[in-house]
Write an enzyme that holds these catalytic residues in place. Sequence first.
Site, short mmCIF file in Angstrom:
data_model
loop_
_atom_site.label_atom_id
_atom_site.label_comp_id
_atom_site.label_asym_id
_atom_site.label_seq_id
_atom_site.Cartn_x
_atom_site.Cartn_y
_atom_site.Cartn_z
CD GLU A 162 -2.66 -1.25 2.56
OE1 GLU A 162 -3.77 -2.04 2.56
OE2 GLU A 162 -2.10 -0.73 3.42
CB CYS A 205 3.02 7.51 2.59
SG CYS A 205 3.75 6.67 3.98
CB CYS A 247 8.26 -4.30 8.56
SG CYS A 247 9.72 -3.33 9.35
CB CYS A 278 7.70 -0.55 15.94
SG CYS A 278 9.29 -0.28 14.96
CB CYS A 316 4.05 -0.48 13.48
SG CYS A 316 4.38 -0.78 11.59
N GLY A 328 7.35 -1.29 5.72
CA GLY A 328 8.65 -1.79 5.72
C GLY A 328 9.44 -0.85 6.13
CD GLU A 329 14.33 0.91 8.70
OE1 GLU A 329 13.62 1.45 9.71
OE2 GLU A 329 15.12 1.58 7.99
CB SER A 376 10.98 7.51 7.79
OG SER A 376 10.67 7.22 9.07
CB SER A 398 10.53 5.97 14.00
OG SER A 398 10.29 6.11 12.79
CG LEU A 399 14.22 9.23 19.53
CD1 LEU A 399 15.30 8.32 19.15
CD2 LEU A 399 14.33 10.79 19.73
CG ASN A 452 -4.60 4.94 14.38
OD1 ASN A 452 -5.31 4.46 15.15
ND2 ASN A 452 -4.69 5.46 13.07
CB CYS A 473 1.49 6.74 11.21
SG CYS A 473 2.12 8.18 10.36
FE1 SF4 Z 1 8.76 -1.67 10.44
FE2 SF4 Z 1 8.40 1.19 10.28
FE3 SF4 Z 1 6.36 -0.50 11.48
FE4 SF4 Z 1 8.55 -0.32 12.65
S1 SF4 Z 1 7.23 1.35 12.31
S2 SF4 Z 1 7.55 -2.21 12.27
S3 SF4 Z 1 10.06 0.13 11.01
S4 SF4 Z 1 7.11 -0.43 9.21
#
Ligand code: SF4
Length: 372
Positions: free
Chosen positions: A96, A109, A116, A120, A123, A167-168, A199, A221-222, A297, A340
Amino acid sequence: MNAQTPKTDLKNLTQEQLVRFVESLGQPSFRGRQLLAWIYKPGIADFSQMTDLAKEFRAVLARSATMSRFDDYRVECSRDGAVKFAFLLEDGRLIESVLIPEEDRNTLCVSSQVGCAMGCGFCLTGTMGFIRNLSTAEIVNQVCAVRDWTLAHDRGPLTNLVFMGMGEPLANLDHLLDAISIFTEQRGLDFSNRRITVSTCGLVPQMKKLGDLTDVNLAVSLHAANDEVRSRLMPVNNRYPIAELVETCRSYRQKRRKRIMFEYTLLAGINDSDRDAEQLASLLREVPCKINLLAVNPAGNPAFASPSPERILRFQLILRNRGYTVFIRQSRGEDIAAACGQLAGKGWEGTGKEKNGTASGCETGGPSPLTP
Ligand code: SF4
Protein backbone atom coordinates in the site's frame (compact mmCIF):
# COMPACT_ATOMS: atom_id res chain seq x y z
CA MET A 1 19.30 -13.78 -26.23
CA ASN A 2 17.64 -17.20 -26.30
CA ALA A 3 14.04 -18.03 -25.50
CA GLN A 4 14.88 -18.91 -21.90
CA THR A 5 16.66 -15.69 -20.96
CA PRO A 6 14.26 -13.58 -18.91
CA LYS A 7 13.66 -10.07 -20.18
CA THR A 8 15.29 -7.23 -18.25
CA ASP A 9 12.82 -4.99 -16.45
CA LEU A 10 14.11 -1.51 -17.29
CA LYS A 11 12.28 -0.06 -14.29
CA ASN A 12 14.90 -1.78 -12.13
CA LEU A 13 17.74 0.19 -13.73
CA THR A 14 19.29 3.54 -12.87
CA GLN A 15 20.59 5.76 -15.66
CA GLU A 16 24.08 4.32 -15.26
CA GLN A 17 22.77 0.76 -15.39
CA LEU A 18 20.66 1.59 -18.46
CA VAL A 19 23.75 2.93 -20.20
CA ARG A 20 25.55 -0.36 -19.51
CA PHE A 21 22.49 -2.29 -20.68
CA VAL A 22 22.28 -0.53 -24.06
CA GLU A 23 26.05 -0.87 -24.51
CA SER A 24 25.64 -4.62 -24.00
CA LEU A 25 23.21 -4.49 -26.94
CA GLY A 26 25.83 -2.78 -29.08
CA GLN A 27 24.31 0.71 -28.79
CA PRO A 28 26.10 3.97 -27.92
CA SER A 29 25.83 5.13 -24.32
CA PHE A 30 23.60 8.15 -25.06
CA ARG A 31 20.82 5.71 -26.00
CA GLY A 32 20.65 4.72 -22.33
CA ARG A 33 19.95 8.30 -21.31
CA GLN A 34 17.41 8.65 -24.10
CA LEU A 35 15.73 5.47 -22.94
CA LEU A 36 15.48 6.70 -19.35
CA ALA A 37 13.62 9.81 -20.51
CA TRP A 38 11.14 7.71 -22.48
CA ILE A 39 10.51 5.19 -19.70
CA TYR A 40 9.38 7.90 -17.25
CA LYS A 41 7.28 9.97 -19.63
CA PRO A 42 3.64 9.59 -18.53
CA GLY A 43 1.61 7.38 -20.82
CA ILE A 44 4.45 5.44 -22.47
CA ALA A 45 3.47 1.79 -22.34
CA ASP A 46 5.67 0.13 -24.97
CA PHE A 47 8.80 0.57 -27.02
CA SER A 48 6.93 1.31 -30.27
CA GLN A 49 6.04 4.75 -28.84
CA MET A 50 9.71 5.75 -28.49
CA THR A 51 9.72 7.51 -31.79
CA ASP A 52 13.27 8.87 -31.85
CA LEU A 53 14.84 5.44 -31.38
CA ALA A 54 15.67 3.48 -34.52
CA LYS A 55 13.05 0.89 -35.46
CA GLU A 56 15.61 -1.94 -35.29
CA PHE A 57 16.68 -0.89 -31.79
CA ARG A 58 13.05 -0.77 -30.65
CA ALA A 59 12.62 -4.31 -31.97
CA VAL A 60 15.72 -5.44 -30.04
CA LEU A 61 14.34 -3.81 -26.88
CA ALA A 62 10.97 -5.49 -27.31
CA ARG A 63 12.75 -8.87 -27.48
CA SER A 64 15.13 -8.31 -24.57
CA ALA A 65 13.41 -5.94 -22.13
CA THR A 66 10.17 -4.97 -20.47
CA MET A 67 8.90 -1.89 -18.63
CA SER A 68 6.82 -3.15 -15.72
CA ARG A 69 3.99 -1.02 -14.40
CA PHE A 70 1.25 -1.31 -11.79
CA ASP A 71 -1.90 -1.62 -13.82
CA ASP A 72 -3.91 -3.49 -11.25
CA TYR A 73 -4.59 -1.47 -8.15
CA ARG A 74 -7.38 -0.37 -5.85
CA VAL A 75 -8.01 3.08 -4.51
CA GLU A 76 -9.79 4.18 -1.34
CA CYS A 77 -10.45 7.78 -0.44
CA SER A 78 -10.57 9.10 3.09
CA ARG A 79 -12.98 11.74 4.33
CA ASP A 80 -9.94 13.88 5.07
CA GLY A 81 -8.64 13.71 1.48
CA ALA A 82 -5.94 11.05 1.94
CA VAL A 83 -6.00 8.36 -0.73
CA LYS A 84 -4.81 4.81 -0.19
CA PHE A 85 -3.53 2.72 -3.10
CA ALA A 86 -3.28 -1.06 -2.83
CA PHE A 87 -1.04 -2.64 -5.45
CA LEU A 88 -1.13 -6.30 -6.41
CA LEU A 89 2.41 -7.60 -7.03
CA GLU A 90 3.32 -10.35 -9.47
CA ASP A 91 3.68 -12.93 -6.70
CA GLY A 92 0.21 -12.12 -5.36
CA ARG A 93 1.46 -10.01 -2.43
CA LEU A 94 -0.04 -6.64 -1.68
CA ILE A 95 1.54 -3.35 -0.79
CA GLU A 96 0.00 0.00 0.00
CA SER A 97 0.97 3.63 -0.60
CA VAL A 98 -0.84 6.69 0.71
CA LEU A 99 -1.27 10.01 -1.05
CA ILE A 100 -1.54 12.93 1.37
CA PRO A 101 -2.77 16.08 -0.37
CA GLU A 102 -2.13 19.42 1.33
CA GLU A 103 -2.66 22.95 0.18
CA ASP A 104 0.78 23.38 -1.33
CA ARG A 105 1.90 19.82 -1.98
CA ASN A 106 0.98 16.23 -2.81
CA THR A 107 3.04 13.83 -0.72
CA LEU A 108 3.21 10.10 -1.39
CA CYS A 109 4.03 7.74 1.46
CA VAL A 110 5.95 4.94 -0.29
CA SER A 111 6.48 1.31 0.79
CA SER A 112 9.84 -0.42 0.60
CA GLN A 113 9.11 -3.98 1.78
CA VAL A 114 6.28 -6.48 2.00
CA GLY A 115 5.84 -6.65 5.79
CA CYS A 116 8.66 -5.64 8.11
CA ALA A 117 11.09 -7.43 10.41
CA MET A 118 11.42 -4.60 12.92
CA GLY A 119 8.38 -5.42 15.04
CA CYS A 120 7.66 -1.97 16.47
CA GLY A 121 4.92 -2.42 19.04
CA PHE A 122 2.48 0.17 17.70
CA CYS A 123 2.63 -0.77 14.02
CA LEU A 124 0.39 -3.16 12.11
CA THR A 125 2.94 -3.69 9.34
CA GLY A 126 5.28 -5.04 12.02
CA THR A 127 2.72 -7.70 12.97
CA MET A 128 2.94 -9.12 9.42
CA GLY A 129 6.59 -10.03 9.95
CA PHE A 130 9.08 -9.73 7.12
CA ILE A 131 7.98 -11.24 3.82
CA ARG A 132 10.35 -9.77 1.25
CA ASN A 133 12.10 -6.68 -0.03
CA LEU A 134 10.52 -4.78 -2.88
CA SER A 135 12.52 -4.58 -6.09
CA THR A 136 13.62 -1.18 -7.36
CA ALA A 137 10.88 -1.42 -10.00
CA GLU A 138 8.23 -2.12 -7.35
CA ILE A 139 9.29 0.96 -5.40
CA VAL A 140 9.42 3.13 -8.54
CA ASN A 141 6.13 1.82 -9.92
CA GLN A 142 4.19 3.02 -6.84
CA VAL A 143 5.33 6.53 -7.64
CA CYS A 144 4.65 6.23 -11.39
CA ALA A 145 1.14 4.84 -10.82
CA VAL A 146 0.17 7.55 -8.32
CA ARG A 147 1.74 10.28 -10.45
CA ASP A 148 -0.41 9.13 -13.39
CA TRP A 149 -3.48 8.90 -11.13
CA THR A 150 -3.10 12.43 -9.75
CA LEU A 151 -2.63 13.78 -13.28
CA ALA A 152 -5.68 11.89 -14.57
CA HIS A 153 -7.79 13.12 -11.64
CA ASP A 154 -6.76 16.76 -11.77
CA ARG A 155 -5.03 16.59 -8.41
CA GLY A 156 -1.91 18.42 -9.54
CA PRO A 157 1.58 16.93 -9.66
CA LEU A 158 3.09 14.65 -7.08
CA THR A 159 5.58 16.88 -5.25
CA ASN A 160 7.03 14.99 -2.27
CA LEU A 161 7.99 11.42 -1.43
CA VAL A 162 8.34 10.01 2.07
CA PHE A 163 9.51 6.47 2.77
CA MET A 164 7.14 5.89 5.66
CA GLY A 165 4.95 3.20 4.16
CA MET A 166 5.29 -0.54 4.70
CA GLY A 167 8.75 -1.74 5.68
CA GLU A 168 12.06 -0.35 6.92
CA PRO A 169 13.60 1.33 3.85
CA LEU A 170 17.19 1.08 5.11
CA ALA A 171 16.82 -2.70 5.40
CA ASN A 172 16.39 -2.66 1.60
CA LEU A 173 19.19 -0.20 1.01
CA ASP A 174 20.45 -1.24 -2.45
CA HIS A 175 17.03 -1.03 -4.06
CA LEU A 176 16.25 2.14 -2.11
CA LEU A 177 19.41 3.83 -3.43
CA ASP A 178 18.64 2.81 -7.02
CA ALA A 179 15.07 4.07 -6.66
CA ILE A 180 16.31 7.39 -5.25
CA SER A 181 18.65 7.71 -8.22
CA ILE A 182 15.70 7.22 -10.61
CA PHE A 183 13.54 9.65 -8.61
CA THR A 184 16.14 12.41 -8.65
CA GLU A 185 17.53 11.94 -12.15
CA GLN A 186 16.36 14.79 -14.36
CA ARG A 187 15.49 12.41 -17.19
CA GLY A 188 13.87 10.09 -14.66
CA LEU A 189 11.16 11.37 -12.30
CA ASP A 190 13.03 14.60 -11.58
CA PHE A 191 12.30 15.06 -7.87
CA SER A 192 14.57 17.36 -5.91
CA ASN A 193 16.48 15.69 -3.05
CA ARG A 194 14.84 18.23 -0.77
CA ARG A 195 11.48 16.67 -1.50
CA ILE A 196 12.43 13.10 -0.63
CA THR A 197 12.53 11.87 2.97
CA VAL A 198 13.72 8.46 4.12
CA SER A 199 12.45 7.41 7.51
CA THR A 200 14.25 4.80 9.60
CA CYS A 201 13.69 3.11 12.93
CA GLY A 202 17.43 3.51 13.50
CA LEU A 203 19.63 1.13 11.48
CA VAL A 204 22.88 2.89 12.30
CA PRO A 205 25.31 1.48 9.67
CA GLN A 206 22.82 2.02 6.85
CA MET A 207 22.09 5.56 8.05
CA LYS A 208 25.76 6.40 7.63
CA LYS A 209 25.72 4.99 4.09
CA LEU A 210 22.58 6.92 3.20
CA GLY A 211 24.23 10.15 4.39
CA ASP A 212 27.40 9.39 2.44
CA LEU A 213 25.64 8.45 -0.79
CA THR A 214 22.60 10.75 -1.03
CA ASP A 215 21.34 14.20 -0.14
CA VAL A 216 17.78 13.22 0.71
CA ASN A 217 16.19 14.15 4.03
CA LEU A 218 16.43 11.80 6.97
CA ALA A 219 13.65 11.13 9.48
CA VAL A 220 14.29 8.99 12.55
CA SER A 221 11.50 7.21 14.42
CA LEU A 222 12.58 7.81 18.00
CA HIS A 223 9.41 7.41 20.10
CA ALA A 224 11.23 7.38 23.44
CA ALA A 225 13.97 9.28 25.21
CA ASN A 226 15.57 6.39 27.09
CA ASP A 227 16.63 2.83 26.35
CA GLU A 228 14.23 1.22 28.77
CA VAL A 229 11.10 2.56 27.08
CA ARG A 230 12.49 2.47 23.54
CA SER A 231 13.59 -1.16 23.74
CA ARG A 232 10.10 -2.03 24.93
CA LEU A 233 8.51 -0.26 21.98
CA MET A 234 11.13 -0.92 19.32
CA PRO A 235 13.23 -4.09 19.40
CA VAL A 236 15.82 -2.45 17.09
CA ASN A 237 16.93 -0.45 20.13
CA ASN A 238 18.55 -3.59 21.55
CA ARG A 239 20.86 -3.61 18.52
CA TYR A 240 21.46 0.13 18.25
CA PRO A 241 20.77 1.78 21.60
CA ILE A 242 19.70 5.38 21.88
CA ALA A 243 23.13 6.89 22.62
CA GLU A 244 24.62 5.29 19.49
CA LEU A 245 21.64 6.31 17.38
CA VAL A 246 21.69 9.92 18.53
CA GLU A 247 25.47 10.13 18.14
CA THR A 248 25.04 8.94 14.52
CA CYS A 249 22.46 11.68 14.02
CA ARG A 250 24.76 14.27 15.58
CA SER A 251 27.52 13.45 13.09
CA TYR A 252 25.18 12.72 10.17
CA ARG A 253 26.57 14.11 6.94
CA GLN A 254 24.05 16.54 5.53
CA LYS A 255 24.10 19.66 3.50
CA ARG A 256 24.31 22.82 5.56
CA ARG A 257 21.01 24.00 7.04
CA LYS A 258 19.36 20.59 6.65
CA ARG A 259 17.90 19.13 9.83
CA ILE A 260 16.99 15.60 10.84
CA MET A 261 13.32 15.08 11.59
CA PHE A 262 12.67 13.05 14.75
CA GLU A 263 9.31 11.30 14.83
CA TYR A 264 7.89 10.83 18.32
CA THR A 265 4.61 8.96 18.72
CA LEU A 266 2.98 9.87 22.01
CA LEU A 267 1.59 6.94 24.00
CA ALA A 268 -0.46 7.81 27.07
CA GLY A 269 1.30 6.89 30.32
CA ILE A 270 4.33 5.45 28.50
CA ASN A 271 6.38 8.23 26.91
CA ASP A 272 4.31 11.39 27.30
CA SER A 273 5.25 12.78 30.74
CA ASP A 274 6.96 16.10 31.48
CA ARG A 275 10.00 14.09 32.46
CA ASP A 276 10.01 12.34 29.07
CA ALA A 277 9.88 15.70 27.33
CA GLU A 278 12.78 17.04 29.44
CA GLN A 279 14.78 13.89 28.79
CA LEU A 280 14.13 14.19 25.05
CA ALA A 281 15.25 17.82 25.06
CA SER A 282 18.53 16.87 26.76
CA LEU A 283 19.07 13.86 24.51
CA LEU A 284 18.82 15.84 21.27
CA ARG A 285 21.07 18.67 22.40
CA GLU A 286 23.30 19.83 19.52
CA VAL A 287 21.58 17.66 16.94
CA PRO A 288 20.34 19.92 14.11
CA CYS A 289 16.74 18.73 14.14
CA LYS A 290 13.02 19.23 14.12
CA ILE A 291 10.59 17.14 16.11
CA ASN A 292 7.25 15.76 14.91
CA LEU A 293 4.82 14.71 17.63
CA LEU A 294 2.03 12.33 16.69
CA ALA A 295 -0.64 10.84 18.93
CA VAL A 296 -0.64 7.05 18.65
CA ASN A 297 -3.32 5.45 16.54
CA PRO A 298 -4.75 2.70 18.79
CA ALA A 299 -5.70 0.73 15.64
CA GLY A 300 -2.02 -0.24 15.39
CA ASN A 301 -2.24 -1.90 18.82
CA PRO A 302 -5.25 -1.47 21.13
CA ALA A 303 -2.90 -1.78 24.14
CA PHE A 304 -1.85 1.83 23.52
CA ALA A 305 -3.94 4.93 24.15
CA SER A 306 -3.58 8.41 22.80
CA PRO A 307 -2.75 11.19 25.29
CA SER A 308 -5.22 14.05 25.77
CA PRO A 309 -4.82 17.12 23.53
CA GLU A 310 -3.72 19.10 26.63
CA ARG A 311 -0.95 16.62 27.38
CA ILE A 312 0.27 16.76 23.79
CA LEU A 313 0.37 20.57 23.88
CA ARG A 314 2.21 20.50 27.20
CA PHE A 315 4.80 18.09 25.77
CA GLN A 316 5.27 20.38 22.79
CA LEU A 317 5.60 23.45 25.04
CA ILE A 318 8.37 21.90 27.13
CA LEU A 319 10.37 21.15 24.00
CA ARG A 320 9.69 24.57 22.51
CA ASN A 321 10.85 26.23 25.71
CA ARG A 322 14.12 24.36 25.28
CA GLY A 323 14.52 25.89 21.80
CA TYR A 324 13.27 23.09 19.55
CA THR A 325 11.10 23.38 16.45
CA VAL A 326 8.20 21.06 17.25
CA PHE A 327 5.19 20.20 15.11
CA ILE A 328 2.11 18.28 16.10
CA ARG A 329 1.29 16.08 13.16
CA GLN A 330 -2.29 15.03 12.47
CA SER A 331 -2.73 11.47 11.36
CA ARG A 332 -4.48 11.27 7.97
CA GLY A 333 -6.64 8.54 6.49
CA GLU A 334 -7.64 6.77 9.72
CA ASP A 335 -11.10 5.90 8.33
CA ILE A 336 -9.52 3.87 5.50
CA ALA A 337 -6.74 2.27 7.61
CA ALA A 338 -4.14 4.47 5.91
CA ALA A 339 -2.76 6.34 8.92
CA CYS A 340 0.69 5.86 10.42
CA GLY A 341 1.08 2.33 11.73
CA GLN A 342 -2.09 1.08 10.01
CA LEU A 343 -0.76 -0.24 6.71
CA ALA A 344 -1.05 -4.00 6.57
CA GLY A 345 -1.62 -4.89 2.94
CA LYS A 346 -5.36 -5.32 3.42
CA GLY A 347 -6.41 -2.68 0.92
CA TRP A 348 -7.74 -5.31 -1.49
CA GLU A 349 -10.34 -6.68 0.85
CA GLY A 350 -13.96 -5.68 1.18
CA THR A 351 -16.34 -4.74 -1.54
CA GLY A 352 -16.93 -1.68 -3.60
CA LYS A 353 -13.41 -0.30 -3.59
CA GLU A 354 -12.87 1.39 -6.88
CA LYS A 355 -10.43 -0.16 -9.27
CA ASN A 356 -7.73 2.12 -10.67
CA GLY A 357 -9.39 5.26 -9.41
CA THR A 358 -12.57 5.81 -11.35
CA ALA A 359 -15.23 6.33 -8.67
CA SER A 360 -16.57 9.81 -8.10
CA GLY A 361 -15.50 10.17 -4.46
CA CYS A 362 -11.87 9.97 -5.42
CA GLU A 363 -12.20 12.20 -8.43
CA THR A 364 -13.51 15.09 -6.41
CA GLY A 365 -11.43 14.55 -3.32
CA GLY A 366 -14.70 14.54 -1.40
CA PRO A 367 -16.11 11.82 0.78
CA SER A 368 -15.32 8.35 -0.44
CA PRO A 369 -18.33 6.31 -1.55
CA LEU A 370 -17.02 3.65 0.81
CA THR A 371 -17.33 5.68 3.94
CA PRO A 372 -20.60 6.69 5.57
FE1 SF4 B 1 8.62 -1.61 10.41
FE2 SF4 B 1 8.32 1.06 10.40
FE3 SF4 B 1 6.37 -0.52 11.34
FE4 SF4 B 1 8.64 -0.29 12.73
S1 SF4 B 1 7.15 1.34 12.31
S2 SF4 B 1 7.53 -2.21 12.28
S3 SF4 B 1 10.14 -0.10 11.07
S4 SF4 B 1 7.11 -0.45 9.22
